[in-house]
Design a protein around this motif. Structure first.
Motif, mmCIF file in Angstrom:
data_model
loop_
_atom_site.group_PDB
_atom_site.id
_atom_site.type_symbol
_atom_site.label_atom_id
_atom_site.label_comp_id
_atom_site.label_asym_id
_atom_site.label_seq_id
_atom_site.Cartn_x
_atom_site.Cartn_y
_atom_site.Cartn_z
ATOM 1 N N SER A 24 0.819 -1.220 0.000
ATOM 2 C CA SER A 24 0.000 0.000 0.000
ATOM 3 C C SER A 24 0.851 1.268 0.000
ATOM 4 O O SER A 24 0.339 2.358 -0.222
ATOM 5 C CB SER A 24 -0.944 0.011 1.211
ATOM 6 O OG SER A 24 -0.198 0.092 2.410
ATOM 7 N N ASN A 27 5.639 -1.020 -2.659
ATOM 8 C CA ASN A 27 5.997 -1.720 -3.887
ATOM 9 C C ASN A 27 4.839 -2.111 -4.819
ATOM 10 O O ASN A 27 4.971 -3.034 -5.628
ATOM 11 C CB ASN A 27 6.881 -2.947 -3.592
ATOM 12 C CG ASN A 27 6.312 -3.807 -2.479
ATOM 13 O OD1 ASN A 27 5.125 -3.722 -2.191
ATOM 14 N ND2 ASN A 27 7.141 -4.626 -1.871
ATOM 15 N N HIS A 28 3.740 -1.397 -4.707
ATOM 16 C CA HIS A 28 2.690 -1.542 -5.734
ATOM 17 C C HIS A 28 2.004 -0.175 -5.820
ATOM 18 O O HIS A 28 2.097 0.512 -6.821
ATOM 19 C CB HIS A 28 1.722 -2.665 -5.364
ATOM 20 C CG HIS A 28 0.706 -2.992 -6.418
ATOM 21 N ND1 HIS A 28 0.836 -2.607 -7.717
ATOM 22 C CD2 HIS A 28 -0.467 -3.686 -6.358
ATOM 23 C CE1 HIS A 28 -0.214 -3.035 -8.413
ATOM 24 N NE2 HIS A 28 -1.005 -3.692 -7.609
ATOM 25 N N GLN A 29 1.376 0.227 -4.726
ATOM 26 C CA GLN A 29 1.077 1.647 -4.546
ATOM 27 C C GLN A 29 2.286 2.233 -3.806
ATOM 28 O O GLN A 29 2.849 1.585 -2.917
ATOM 29 C CB GLN A 29 -0.197 1.816 -3.716
ATOM 30 C CG GLN A 29 -0.598 3.261 -3.500
ATOM 31 C CD GLN A 29 -1.991 3.386 -2.886
ATOM 32 O OE1 GLN A 29 -2.945 3.734 -3.540
ATOM 33 N NE2 GLN A 29 -2.087 3.067 -1.599
ATOM 34 N N ILE A 30 2.694 3.438 -4.207
ATOM 35 C CA ILE A 30 3.871 4.050 -3.585
ATOM 36 C C ILE A 30 3.495 5.423 -3.048
ATOM 37 O O ILE A 30 2.872 6.224 -3.757
ATOM 38 C CB ILE A 30 5.021 4.192 -4.611
ATOM 39 C CG1 ILE A 30 5.538 2.795 -5.002
ATOM 40 C CG2 ILE A 30 6.170 5.032 -4.053
ATOM 41 C CD1 ILE A 30 6.578 2.816 -6.106
ATOM 42 N N PRO A 32 4.833 8.752 -2.558
ATOM 43 C CA PRO A 32 6.034 9.419 -3.077
ATOM 44 C C PRO A 32 6.783 10.227 -2.015
ATOM 45 O O PRO A 32 8.004 10.369 -2.100
ATOM 46 C CB PRO A 32 5.507 10.317 -4.197
ATOM 47 C CG PRO A 32 4.049 10.426 -3.993
ATOM 48 C CD PRO A 32 3.605 9.226 -3.231
ATOM 49 N N PHE A 33 6.086 10.726 -1.008
ATOM 50 C CA PHE A 33 6.767 11.515 0.025
ATOM 51 C C PHE A 33 7.605 10.628 0.934
ATOM 52 O O PHE A 33 8.758 10.936 1.227
ATOM 53 C CB PHE A 33 5.757 12.342 0.828
ATOM 54 C CG PHE A 33 5.182 13.425 -0.015
ATOM 55 C CD1 PHE A 33 5.874 14.610 -0.199
ATOM 56 C CD2 PHE A 33 3.995 13.229 -0.698
ATOM 57 C CE1 PHE A 33 5.383 15.597 -1.036
ATOM 58 C CE2 PHE A 33 3.494 14.207 -1.536
ATOM 59 C CZ PHE A 33 4.182 15.396 -1.699
ATOM 60 N N CYS A 35 8.762 7.796 0.063
ATOM 61 C CA CYS A 35 9.826 7.279 -0.793
ATOM 62 C C CYS A 35 10.979 8.279 -0.907
ATOM 63 O O CYS A 35 12.153 7.910 -0.736
ATOM 64 C CB CYS A 35 9.245 6.961 -2.167
ATOM 65 S SG CYS A 35 10.420 6.175 -3.262
ATOM 66 N N MET A 36 10.667 9.542 -1.178
ATOM 67 C CA MET A 36 11.729 10.553 -1.292
ATOM 68 C C MET A 36 12.430 10.743 0.056
ATOM 69 O O MET A 36 13.644 10.963 0.106
ATOM 70 C CB MET A 36 11.158 11.876 -1.824
ATOM 71 C CG MET A 36 10.571 11.805 -3.239
ATOM 72 S SD MET A 36 11.636 11.075 -4.524
ATOM 73 C CE MET A 36 12.788 12.427 -4.816
ATOM 74 N N LYS A 40 16.426 10.380 1.020
ATOM 75 C CA LYS A 40 17.195 11.387 1.778
ATOM 76 C C LYS A 40 17.891 10.746 2.969
ATOM 77 O O LYS A 40 19.028 11.072 3.292
ATOM 78 C CB LYS A 40 16.243 12.477 2.301
ATOM 79 C CG LYS A 40 15.975 13.594 1.314
ATOM 80 C CD LYS A 40 15.033 14.633 1.943
ATOM 81 C CE LYS A 40 14.067 15.171 0.907
ATOM 82 N NZ LYS A 40 12.819 15.691 1.464
ATOM 83 N N ALA A 63 11.967 2.881 -7.425
ATOM 84 C CA ALA A 63 11.464 4.089 -6.759
ATOM 85 C C ALA A 63 12.428 4.550 -5.661
ATOM 86 O O ALA A 63 12.855 5.710 -5.647
ATOM 87 C CB ALA A 63 10.061 3.839 -6.197
ATOM 88 N N LEU A 66 15.732 5.712 -7.190
ATOM 89 C CA LEU A 66 15.664 7.072 -7.732
ATOM 90 C C LEU A 66 15.742 8.097 -6.605
ATOM 91 O O LEU A 66 16.457 9.103 -6.706
ATOM 92 C CB LEU A 66 14.361 7.262 -8.519
ATOM 93 C CG LEU A 66 14.114 8.678 -9.047
ATOM 94 C CD1 LEU A 66 15.135 9.053 -10.118
ATOM 95 C CD2 LEU A 66 12.704 8.803 -9.626
ATOM 96 N N ALA A 67 15.008 7.839 -5.531
ATOM 97 C CA ALA A 67 14.999 8.782 -4.404
ATOM 98 C C ALA A 67 16.396 8.928 -3.801
ATOM 99 O O ALA A 67 16.840 10.041 -3.493
ATOM 100 C CB ALA A 67 14.002 8.307 -3.342
ATOM 101 N N TYR A 70 18.713 10.773 -6.312
ATOM 102 C CA TYR A 70 18.376 12.196 -6.348
ATOM 103 C C TYR A 70 18.982 12.910 -5.144
ATOM 104 O O TYR A 70 19.582 13.985 -5.268
ATOM 105 C CB TYR A 70 16.856 12.355 -6.369
ATOM 106 C CG TYR A 70 16.369 13.773 -6.517
ATOM 107 C CD1 TYR A 70 16.565 14.473 -7.703
ATOM 108 C CD2 TYR A 70 15.696 14.405 -5.482
ATOM 109 C CE1 TYR A 70 16.108 15.777 -7.855
ATOM 110 C CE2 TYR A 70 15.231 15.709 -5.621
ATOM 111 C CZ TYR A 70 15.442 16.392 -6.802
ATOM 112 O OH TYR A 70 14.991 17.677 -6.948
#
Lengths: 194, 194
Positions: A24, A27-30, A32-33, A35-36, A40, A63, A66-67, A70
């Motif tokens: 949830s 790894n299927h729904q992510i 994004p906050f 994750c980023m 960090k 995902a 990438l975070a 970045y």
């Protein structure tokens, strides 16, 4: 990482066979906050070492990879689980057994995207038996580069991947370390402060 | 999107069969800054409509999907190309033919991660024959939600996906529109200002 542990405690579902579903938010729904933020946090934890590149494996590592890339301001490379018809160039490969899917995938990266002489941070969403992380480490070493460390979101430390990685001499940093799923309860490592 | 077109012009490689390889920054090695910028740009373009969720498909859609979801401040969901042994719950499915891999994948999303009554933005890295985007649109509509639009990084508009999507009545916004790869040269749509 407190926000990750809280989210696992709230939304994680324990299924038979030591399976923890966190689809949830991871790894299927992510989310994004979250994750980023995980990216960090990995960048902060590994801020004491120089990192040239982040390496992960498709699909669910992308995902958080990438975070992290970045936050570290370096390129991300994701290994592919099977060769595309387009991948006609030189590749590094390693076998990775999936206990979930009960099959061996050959992961691969084009050699041009793993130059020699770099410090590479391996990132993945889950650590269970360590197959993916050790396969990625093999790719880095085939390339003549160094594994700067292995950064994991959810480390099921009661399975053998955690120990395999430490025994192989790699630095392992996990944002949430789970010591047991007994009785359908998620138990985190005491005193874990990542 | 100027920075994307410049990067394609600089690093894209045209191979026989209308193949454009951009794996040095988009779908194998990823430039995290360009990727996050593409997400911001998609959020800007679609800022005139309400969006509840971003939907993409594994694997190479995940990075730009995450970037768009982060910029739009909504969850990301990625469709899976095959069922995991863990996916025992209810799913929406759609067939997607890959001309590159010459096979049909059934993409799927757990129904719980595509609620009814939402506006869903579909995002993908490439548009060629439109199979993936139209498959994702089918999932959204099966769920009883609405496709708010389809946001693409690299649109090979000389293939039939571009027209198929417009004919199906969807709003299509592409960050780089390529009208030809003839003679190994990448030609962008004149006057394209995304």
């Amino acid at each position: 990482m407190d926000s990750l542990e809280k989210r696992i405690a709230k939304e994680g579902r324990v299924l038979p066979g030591n399976v923890l579903k966190v689809d949830s938010f991871l790894n299927h729904q992510i989310d994004p906050f979250l994750c980023m933020d995980m990216g960090k946090e990995l960048a902060r934890i590994f801020s004491d070492v120089h990192i040239d590149r982040v390496l992960t494996v498709e699909a669910s590592g992308i995902a958080i990879g990438l975070a992290a890339a970045y936050a570290l301001q370096v390129p991300l490379v994701f290994a592919k689980k099977r060769k595309s018809l387009l991948m006609t160039d030189e590749v590094y490969t390693a076998p990775v057994y999936s206990y979930t899917k009960k099959e061996t995938n050959t992961i691969s990266v084009l050699t041009q995207f793993l130059p020699a002489g770099e410090n590479v941070l391996i990132v993945d969403d889950f650590l269970a038996n360590g197959e993916a992380s050790l396969g990625l480490a093999s790719l880095v070493e085939q390339a003549g580069s160094r594994v700067a460390g292995i950064g994991i979101a959810v480390d099921k430390a009661f399975q053998n991947g955690h120990e395999r990685i430490l025994k192989a001499g790699y630095r392992l940093e996990s944002l949430a370390v789970i010591t047991s799923l007994e009785g359908g309860r998620v138990t985190f490592q005491e005193g874990h402060e990542c």
